[in-house]
Design a protein around this motif. Structure first.
Motif, PDB file in Angstrom:
ATOM      1  N   LEU A   1       0.830  -1.205   0.000  1.00  0.00           N
ATOM      2  CA  LEU A   1       0.000   0.000   0.000  1.00  0.00           C
ATOM      3  C   LEU A   1       0.866   1.258   0.000  1.00  0.00           C
ATOM      4  CD1 LEU A   1      -2.727   1.406   0.183  1.00  0.00           C
ATOM      5  CD2 LEU A   1      -2.661   1.077   2.662  1.00  0.00           C
ATOM      6  N   LEU A   2       1.924   1.249   0.810  1.00  0.00           N
ATOM      7  CA  LEU A   2       2.817   2.407   0.880  1.00  0.00           C
ATOM      8  C   LEU A   2       3.462   2.670  -0.473  1.00  0.00           C
ATOM      9  CD1 LEU A   2       4.216   4.549   2.593  1.00  0.00           C
ATOM     10  CD2 LEU A   2       5.917   2.854   3.215  1.00  0.00           C
ATOM     11  N   LEU A   3       3.909   1.604  -1.150  1.00  0.00           N
ATOM     12  CA  LEU A   3       4.555   1.774  -2.451  1.00  0.00           C
ATOM     13  C   LEU A   3       3.550   2.178  -3.525  1.00  0.00           C
ATOM     14  CD1 LEU A   3       6.998  -1.264  -2.240  1.00  0.00           C
ATOM     15  CD2 LEU A   3       7.600   1.151  -2.156  1.00  0.00           C
ATOM     16  N   GLN A   4       2.311   1.687  -3.422  1.00  0.00           N
ATOM     17  CA  GLN A   4       1.273   2.131  -4.354  1.00  0.00           C
ATOM     18  C   GLN A   4       1.015   3.620  -4.202  1.00  0.00           C
ATOM     19  OE1 GLN A   4      -2.031  -0.429  -3.472  1.00  0.00           O
ATOM     20  NE2 GLN A   4      -1.568  -1.842  -5.137  1.00  0.00           N
ATOM     21  N   MET A   5       0.946   4.086  -2.945  1.00  0.00           N
ATOM     22  CA  MET A   5       0.709   5.506  -2.704  1.00  0.00           C
ATOM     23  C   MET A   5       1.874   6.358  -3.210  1.00  0.00           C
ATOM     24  SD  MET A   5      -1.026   5.284   1.088  1.00  0.00           S
ATOM     25  CE  MET A   5      -1.430   7.026   1.178  1.00  0.00           C
ATOM     26  N   ALA A   6       3.052   5.722  -3.374  1.00  0.00           N
ATOM     27  CA  ALA A   6       4.207   6.433  -3.913  1.00  0.00           C
ATOM     28  C   ALA A   6       4.213   6.420  -5.431  1.00  0.00           C
ATOM     29  CB  ALA A   6       5.499   5.810  -3.379  1.00  0.00           C
ATOM     30  N   GLY A   7       3.205   5.814  -6.062  1.00  0.00           N
ATOM     31  CA  GLY A   7       3.093   5.850  -7.514  1.00  0.00           C
ATOM     32  C   GLY A   7       3.575   4.619  -8.228  1.00  0.00           C
ATOM     33  N   HIS A   8       3.871   3.538  -7.508  1.00  0.00           N
ATOM     34  CA  HIS A   8       4.354   2.319  -8.138  1.00  0.00           C
ATOM     35  C   HIS A   8       3.212   1.331  -8.369  1.00  0.00           C
ATOM     36  CE1 HIS A   8       8.425   3.710  -7.403  1.00  0.00           C
ATOM     37  NE2 HIS A   8       8.125   3.901  -6.126  1.00  0.00           N
TER      38      HIS A   8
END
Length: 656
Positions: A551-558
């Motif tokens: 989730l954290l990496l998705q929120m970073a645009g990945h």
């Protein structure tokens, strides 16, 4: 030793009687063979498809459950290859044969996915394939157990869809900060509203204690811990008060903190909902100011007449005795002092009007706080000297910088120093203290004067409120000085507070301002825009760890795919090519070492970079992961800044 034989029974004549012939027992049926019992057991099971494959994957047995689930009679399917049950796309990528290879290599494999019945319909299957060995350890075939989990999968999909809808709802709400705390008060989730209201990105705040949102005096008083304790005891607690944004500015917040328990009544953490009520707070203050307007107008008339009366008298005296030089000089002094007082009253009124109209202009620049303090002291020393008061400056070698208007900031501190002088006895000491706490600079001015009643502390900064206590002579003023100070400080994104132990015990006024940080600092590399995002694969049997990192990496645009075991990871890369794969080492059935060797065999992954995730960071482990084919080694818990540094060069390589 001889064995005694039983004597034959005697007849009535004394002769041995002929023994009677026993009736022969019916012959016992032959004991069933052990394998026949198991065969009967397996064939009678109808909830599971249980059948055997030879070493090539050809079906050699078929039970009742297989017939029910897959639709084939035994005579129709025995002798066929088991790939008949797989969808065309799985056959095209060689997945059935890959399953046999993995079962042969690891002893067993568990998988789930779509399978095809005889009539062409699909069902969601949970499959376990176990390699069978002879006494010499050679593989002689495979046992395959299949269960139809279509209904469970559909239920789980509906639940995931519901959870995902709720998660997206929470994440995208912007008017409220909605986030979770763990039982110790550390932030574990962060939504768009929290980022907008508090100013922190998720990567900056997750893992930190929520007391970072509270002003220093609340933290010192233990307010965050007290709220958590109240929520634990009463289920939830509601609070209102000032909170601190990332940039140091304050906002008025309405907060609800709710304890979250699992089905066993174990505390899982706290849900925190915060709303920025600054506008409502300002409206309430404006309404309160309006209620005091009549009182202010009466005070204004009084304060304006006060200097005008001595000016009128002094000028009348000079008109009557212009030749008396000493008398003229004395009265000119009266006029000058009263004009300065009148000018200050008018200037304050004009400033309040400019602020109310939003027209007060600030000429901002980077200022040394010592420069601001020096200007304030210079302007206030005449008032202190007139009352024989001493100023004790305690700067503690602190010299931070702020971005602001020198004249206005000096005006605030000068006003506070003059107020301290005005409300303190002659000959007392006023203390000015300067401190630095993180990224907030604080200047405090403490006096030994009349103090403030506890019930009045929240009102002293309101417009037209004067500081004289009941029974105390008025010290003059319109009651706009402190309100003006607060407005100027808030325009600088800071805050000002008052504290007092009560009447007759002095007062302390504290100004907090955000300090100037390194303006050259760049945005952390992890938070790249979506066009610069990477394809990331996370493999970890700890679902919470995998999901939260994903989730954290998705929120970073990945773009992120998460797998909880090696088999699912292998399936996921059939239609997904990751730029980076983060793989946990300690997983059941297929560990990270085995998985990375399998993934290295896929031709389309030759550009993928593989990183091992582990709780161990010893050199020996790092050498082992390097030998296994990993490009790097990341020690848990994963440091998000370190991960950003790892992803940065990969992102540059992946960018067109």
């Amino acid at each position: 030793m001889a064995t005694a034989l039983p004597l034959a029974p005697m007849s009535a004549s004394g002769r041995p009687s002929r023994p009677s012939r026993p009736t022969p027992a019916p012959p016992a049926p032959p004991a069933p063979e052990r394998h026949d019992i198991f065969r009967t057991l397996v064939e009678s099971i109808s909830d599971y498809a249980i059948f055997l494959l030879d070493t090539d994957g050809t079906i050699t047995s078929w039970n009742r459950g297989a017939q029910r689930i897959k639709g084939y009679e035994a005579s129709e399917i025995i002798g066929s290859h088991f790939s008949r049950f797989y969808p065309e796309d799985a056959i095209a990528r060689g997945w059935p044969q890959k399953e046999l290879e993995l079962a042969r290599r690891h002893g067993r494999i568990e998988d789930q996915g779509w399978r095809v019945r005889k009539d062409g319909t699909r069902f969601w299957a949970n499959v376990v394939i176990t390699a069978l060995h002879d006494e010499a350890g050679e593989v002689i075939g495979f046992a395959k157990i299949t269960r139809d989990n279509t209904e469970l999968m559909q239920d789980a999909a509906k639940l995931r869809e519901s959870d995902e809808t709720f998660r997206l709802l929470v994440l995208n709400v912007k008017d409220y900060a909605i986030f979770m705390l763990d039982p110790h008060g550390r932030v574990v989730s962060w939504n768009a509203g929290a980022a907008q209201i508090k100013g922190y990105r998720s990567s900056e705040i997750v893992g930190r204690h929520f007391s970072v949102f509270y002003p220093p005096e609340d933290v010192a008083a233990g307010k965050p811990e007290r709220l958590i304790q109240q929520a634990r005891e009463h289920g939830s607690v509601e609070d209102e008060g000032w909170r601190v944004r990332k940039d140091g500015s304050l906002f008025w917040a309405n907060v609800t903190l709710t304890a979250i328990y699992d089905e066993h009544r174990q505390l899982r953490g706290f849900a925190k909902v915060t709303r920025d009520m600054s506008e409502r707070k300002r409206l309430e203050e404006v309404e309160a100011s309006a209620r005091r307007m009549k009182e202010f107008l009466a005070t204004l008339a009084h304060e304006l007449r006060n200097p005008l009366a001595p000016i009128y008298s002094a000028t009348s005296i000079m008109e009557r005795a212009p030749e008396d030089v000493s008398l003229v000089r004395a009265n000119l002094g009266i006029v000058a002092r009263q004009l300065r007082h009148l000018t200050r009253l008018v200037d304050d009124l004009l400033d309040v009007g400019r602020i109310a109209a939003g027209k007060l202009e600030l000429r901002r620049s980077v200022l040394s706080i010592r420069e601001v303090i020096a200007a304030a002291i210079e302007g206030s020393m005449p008032a202190l000297e007139a009352r024989a008061q001493r100023l004790d400056t305690q700067l503690d070698n602190v010299d931070f910088h702020v971005f602001g208007d020198l004249t206005r900031l000096a005006q605030v501190l000068q006003n506070l120093l003059i107020n301290a002088s005005k409300f303190s006895p002659e000959g007392t000491t006023i203390t000015l203290r300067c401190q630095l706490s993180g990224r907030i600079g604080q200047i405090s001015i403490a006096d030994q004067g009349c103090g403030i009643a506890p019930e009045s502390l929240s009102d002293v900064f309101n417009l037209f409120v004067q500081g004289a206590q009941p029974g105390q002579a008025s010290t003059g003023g319109l009651g706009i000085g402190l309100s003006l100070c607060r407005s100027i400080i808030e325009l600088h994104e800071g805050s000002i507070t008052a504290a007092s132990q009560g009447i007759g015990r002095g007062s302390t006024f504290s100004v907090r301002l955000p300090i100037v940080t390194d303006l050259r600092a760049s945005t952390p590399p992890l938070l790249a825009s979506s066009r610069e995002g990477l394809n990331l694969l996370i493999v970890d049997d700890n679902r919470d760890a995998a999901d939260s990192m994903g989730l954290l990496l998705q929120m970073a645009g990945h773009a992120v795919k998460v797998a909880y075991d090696g088999v699912t990871a292998l399936r996921s890369v059939e239609d997904f090519t990751p730029d980076v794969a983060l793989i946990d080492l300690a997983m059941p059935d297929m560990d990270g070492f085995e998985l990375v060797r399998e993934l290295r065999d896929y031709a389309h992954l030759h550009h993928t970079r593989f990183y091992a995730l582990t709780g161990f960071g010893e050199p020996g482990i790092k050498e082992e992961t390097a030998r296994a084919g990993f490009d790097g080694h990341i020690v848990k818990p994963v440091d998000i800044d370190a991960l950003a540094e790892i992803l940065r060069p990969v992102r540059h390589q992946a960018s067109p």
